[in-house]
Design a protein around this motif. Structure first.
Motif, PDB file in Angstrom:
ATOM      1  N   MET A   1       0.846  -1.166   0.000  1.00 35.34           N
ATOM      2  CA  MET A   1       0.000   0.000   0.000  1.00 35.34           C
ATOM      3  C   MET A   1       0.895   1.234   0.000  1.00 35.34           C
ATOM      4  SD  MET A   1      -3.270   0.830   2.435  1.00 35.34           S
ATOM      5  CE  MET A   1      -2.984  -0.677   3.254  1.00 35.34           C
ATOM      6  N   LYS A   2       0.489   2.246  -0.755  1.00 32.93           N
ATOM      7  CA  LYS A   2       1.306   3.449  -0.920  1.00 32.93           C
ATOM      8  C   LYS A   2       0.720   4.604  -0.113  1.00 32.93           C
ATOM      9  CE  LYS A   2       2.181   6.296  -4.840  1.00 32.93           C
ATOM     10  NZ  LYS A   2       2.295   6.360  -6.273  1.00 32.93           N
ATOM     11  N   SER A   3       1.531   5.267   0.685  1.00 36.09           N
ATOM     12  CA  SER A   3       1.086   6.407   1.483  1.00 36.09           C
ATOM     13  C   SER A   3       1.050   7.661   0.624  1.00 36.09           C
ATOM     14  CB  SER A   3       2.025   6.631   2.663  1.00 36.09           C
ATOM     15  OG  SER A   3       1.648   7.801   3.359  1.00 36.09           O
ATOM     16  N   THR A   4      -0.001   8.465   0.816  1.00 34.73           N
ATOM     17  CA  THR A   4      -0.106   9.743   0.106  1.00 34.73           C
ATOM     18  C   THR A   4       0.465  10.878   0.944  1.00 34.73           C
ATOM     19  OG1 THR A   4      -2.281  10.224   1.033  1.00 34.73           O
ATOM     20  CG2 THR A   4      -2.211   9.007  -1.056  1.00 34.73           C
ATOM     21  N   GLY A   5       0.621  10.635   2.242  1.00 30.72           N
ATOM     22  CA  GLY A   5       1.081  11.691   3.132  1.00 30.72           C
ATOM     23  C   GLY A   5      -0.025  12.639   3.543  1.00 30.72           C
ATOM     24  N   ILE A   6      -1.246  12.370   3.108  1.00 33.91           N
ATOM     25  CA  ILE A   6      -2.395  13.224   3.426  1.00 33.91           C
ATOM     26  C   ILE A   6      -3.060  12.684   4.690  1.00 33.91           C
ATOM     27  CG2 ILE A   6      -4.636  14.047   2.636  1.00 33.91           C
ATOM     28  CD1 ILE A   6      -3.595  13.600  -0.247  1.00 33.91           C
TER      29      ILE A   6
ATOM     30  N   ASN B   1      -8.501  -6.443   8.639  1.00 37.52           N
ATOM     31  CA  ASN B   1      -7.787  -6.259   9.905  1.00 37.52           C
ATOM     32  C   ASN B   1      -8.076  -4.860  10.439  1.00 37.52           C
ATOM     33  OD1 ASN B   1      -6.698  -8.889   9.779  1.00 37.52           O
ATOM     34  ND2 ASN B   1      -5.080  -8.159   8.434  1.00 37.52           N
ATOM     35  N   ASP B   2      -7.054  -4.004  10.560  1.00 34.12           N
ATOM     36  CA  ASP B   2      -7.284  -2.660  11.084  1.00 34.12           C
ATOM     37  C   ASP B   2      -7.346  -1.599   9.981  1.00 34.12           C
ATOM     38  OD1 ASP B   2      -4.621  -2.791  10.421  1.00 34.12           O
ATOM     39  OD2 ASP B   2      -3.942  -1.594  12.129  1.00 34.12           O
ATOM     40  N   LEU B   3      -7.542  -2.029   8.730  1.00 32.49           N
ATOM     41  CA  LEU B   3      -7.606  -1.098   7.601  1.00 32.49           C
ATOM     42  C   LEU B   3      -9.044  -0.882   7.151  1.00 32.49           C
ATOM     43  CD1 LEU B   3      -4.728  -2.514   5.362  1.00 32.49           C
ATOM     44  CD2 LEU B   3      -4.613  -0.619   6.969  1.00 32.49           C
ATOM     45  N   ILE B   4      -9.358   0.350   6.795  1.00 37.76           N
ATOM     46  CA  ILE B   4     -10.620   0.672   6.132  1.00 37.76           C
ATOM     47  C   ILE B   4     -10.257   1.020   4.701  1.00 37.76           C
ATOM     48  CG2 ILE B   4     -12.603   2.216   6.046  1.00 37.76           C
ATOM     49  CD1 ILE B   4     -12.105   2.747   9.056  1.00 37.76           C
ATOM     50  N   ILE B   5     -10.867   0.327   3.744  1.00 36.57           N
ATOM     51  CA  ILE B   5     -10.521   0.508   2.338  1.00 36.57           C
ATOM     52  C   ILE B   5     -11.754   0.995   1.585  1.00 36.57           C
ATOM     53  CG2 ILE B   5      -9.710  -0.661   0.242  1.00 36.57           C
ATOM     54  CD1 ILE B   5      -8.431  -2.758   2.257  1.00 36.57           C
ATOM     55  N   PHE B   6     -11.604   2.093   0.860  1.00 34.73           N
ATOM     56  CA  PHE B   6     -12.673   2.627   0.026  1.00 34.73           C
ATOM     57  C   PHE B   6     -12.354   2.327  -1.424  1.00 34.73           C
ATOM     58  CE2 PHE B   6     -12.843   5.198   3.833  1.00 34.73           C
ATOM     59  CZ  PHE B   6     -14.203   5.335   4.061  1.00 34.73           C
TER      60      PHE B   6
ATOM     61  N   ILE C   1     -13.326   9.751  -9.136  1.00 34.42           N
ATOM     62  CA  ILE C   1     -14.470   9.756  -8.234  1.00 34.42           C
ATOM     63  C   ILE C   1     -15.155  11.104  -8.374  1.00 34.42           C
ATOM     64  CG2 ILE C   1     -15.211   9.663  -5.819  1.00 34.42           C
ATOM     65  CD1 ILE C   1     -12.712   7.898  -5.293  1.00 34.42           C
ATOM     66  N   ASP C   2     -16.421  11.076  -8.771  1.00 38.54           N
ATOM     67  CA  ASP C   2     -17.177  12.303  -9.001  1.00 38.54           C
ATOM     68  C   ASP C   2     -18.246  12.460  -7.926  1.00 38.54           C
ATOM     69  OD1 ASP C   2     -17.861  14.640 -10.260  1.00 38.54           O
ATOM     70  OD2 ASP C   2     -18.555  13.707 -12.110  1.00 38.54           O
ATOM     71  N   ILE C   3     -18.867  13.622  -7.882  1.00 44.83           N
ATOM     72  CA  ILE C   3     -19.964  13.876  -6.944  1.00 44.83           C
ATOM     73  C   ILE C   3     -21.059  12.838  -7.162  1.00 44.83           C
ATOM     74  CG2 ILE C   3     -21.765  15.536  -6.307  1.00 44.83           C
ATOM     75  CD1 ILE C   3     -19.773  17.742  -7.204  1.00 44.83           C
ATOM     76  N   LYS C   4     -21.569  12.295  -6.088  1.00 39.20           N
ATOM     77  CA  LYS C   4     -22.653  11.290  -6.072  1.00 39.20           C
ATOM     78  C   LYS C   4     -22.207   9.891  -6.484  1.00 39.20           C
ATOM     79  CE  LYS C   4     -26.145  14.361  -5.512  1.00 39.20           C
ATOM     80  NZ  LYS C   4     -27.275  14.424  -4.717  1.00 39.20           N
ATOM     81  N   ASP C   5     -20.916   9.679  -6.782  1.00 39.47           N
ATOM     82  CA  ASP C   5     -20.438   8.324  -7.060  1.00 39.47           C
ATOM     83  C   ASP C   5     -20.512   7.487  -5.792  1.00 39.47           C
ATOM     84  OD1 ASP C   5     -19.884   8.801  -9.698  1.00 39.47           O
ATOM     85  OD2 ASP C   5     -17.714   8.957  -9.455  1.00 39.47           O
ATOM     86  N   GLY C   6     -20.828   6.211  -5.955  1.00 41.35           N
ATOM     87  CA  GLY C   6     -20.855   5.303  -4.822  1.00 41.35           C
ATOM     88  C   GLY C   6     -19.456   4.806  -4.491  1.00 41.35           C
ATOM     89  N   LEU C   7     -19.189   4.634  -3.217  1.00 38.40           N
ATOM     90  CA  LEU C   7     -17.928   4.059  -2.765  1.00 38.40           C
ATOM     91  C   LEU C   7     -18.250   2.826  -1.928  1.00 38.40           C
ATOM     92  CD1 LEU C   7     -15.905   7.185  -1.568  1.00 38.40           C
ATOM     93  CD2 LEU C   7     -15.691   5.969  -3.726  1.00 38.40           C
ATOM     94  N   GLU C   8     -17.553   1.751  -2.196  1.00 37.45           N
ATOM     95  CA  GLU C   8     -17.686   0.557  -1.375  1.00 37.45           C
ATOM     96  C   GLU C   8     -16.690   0.649  -0.236  1.00 37.45           C
ATOM     97  OE1 GLU C   8     -18.902  -3.402  -3.236  1.00 37.45           O
ATOM     98  OE2 GLU C   8     -17.427  -2.535  -4.619  1.00 37.45           O
ATOM     99  N   ILE C   9     -17.069   0.102   0.907  1.00 36.83           N
ATOM    100  CA  ILE C   9     -16.206   0.149   2.079  1.00 36.83           C
ATOM    101  C   ILE C   9     -15.854  -1.280   2.472  1.00 36.83           C
ATOM    102  CG2 ILE C   9     -15.983   0.918   4.469  1.00 36.83           C
ATOM    103  CD1 ILE C   9     -18.236   2.961   3.805  1.00 36.83           C
TER     104      ILE C   9
END
Length: 91
Positions: A1-6, A40-45, A28-36
């Motif tokens: 996984m690559k860190s963005t630093g954000i 483990n301890d990661l949340i992935i969108f 990713i545009d306004i109103k686009d759906g994101l899966e979650i």
């Protein structure tokens, strides 16, 4: 996984802001759906793409392939399950 630093803080309603730079890069545009997803301890969108869902397992992976002129999609695991089922029918 690559860190963005954000780094972003969660507000009082549980929201975070996805920076415009990332939304542009990931299309990713306004109103686009994101899966979650949780691993483990990661949340992935991930941008939601219903047309890439495996018919057998429900998985959405980059390895999924479409068959019969796009009428159905199978993941590698789904294809293996389907193949075993068909062998059971003597096909």
């Amino acid at each position: 996984m690559k860190s963005t630093g954000i780094v972003r803080k969660v507000d009082e309603l549980g929201r975070i802001v996805i920076p415009i730079e990332l939304r542009r890069v990931l299309d990713i545009d306004i109103k686009d759906g994101l899966e979650i997803f949780v691993e483990n301890d990661l949340i992935i969108f991930k941008k939601y793409e219903a047309n890439n869902t495996c018919l057998v397992t429900g998985e959405i992976t980059t390895e999924n392939k479409q068959y019969a002129d796009g009428k159905f999609t199978l993941s590698p695991v789904g294809a293996k399950i389907l193949l075993e089922e068909l062998k059971g029918y003597g096909i």
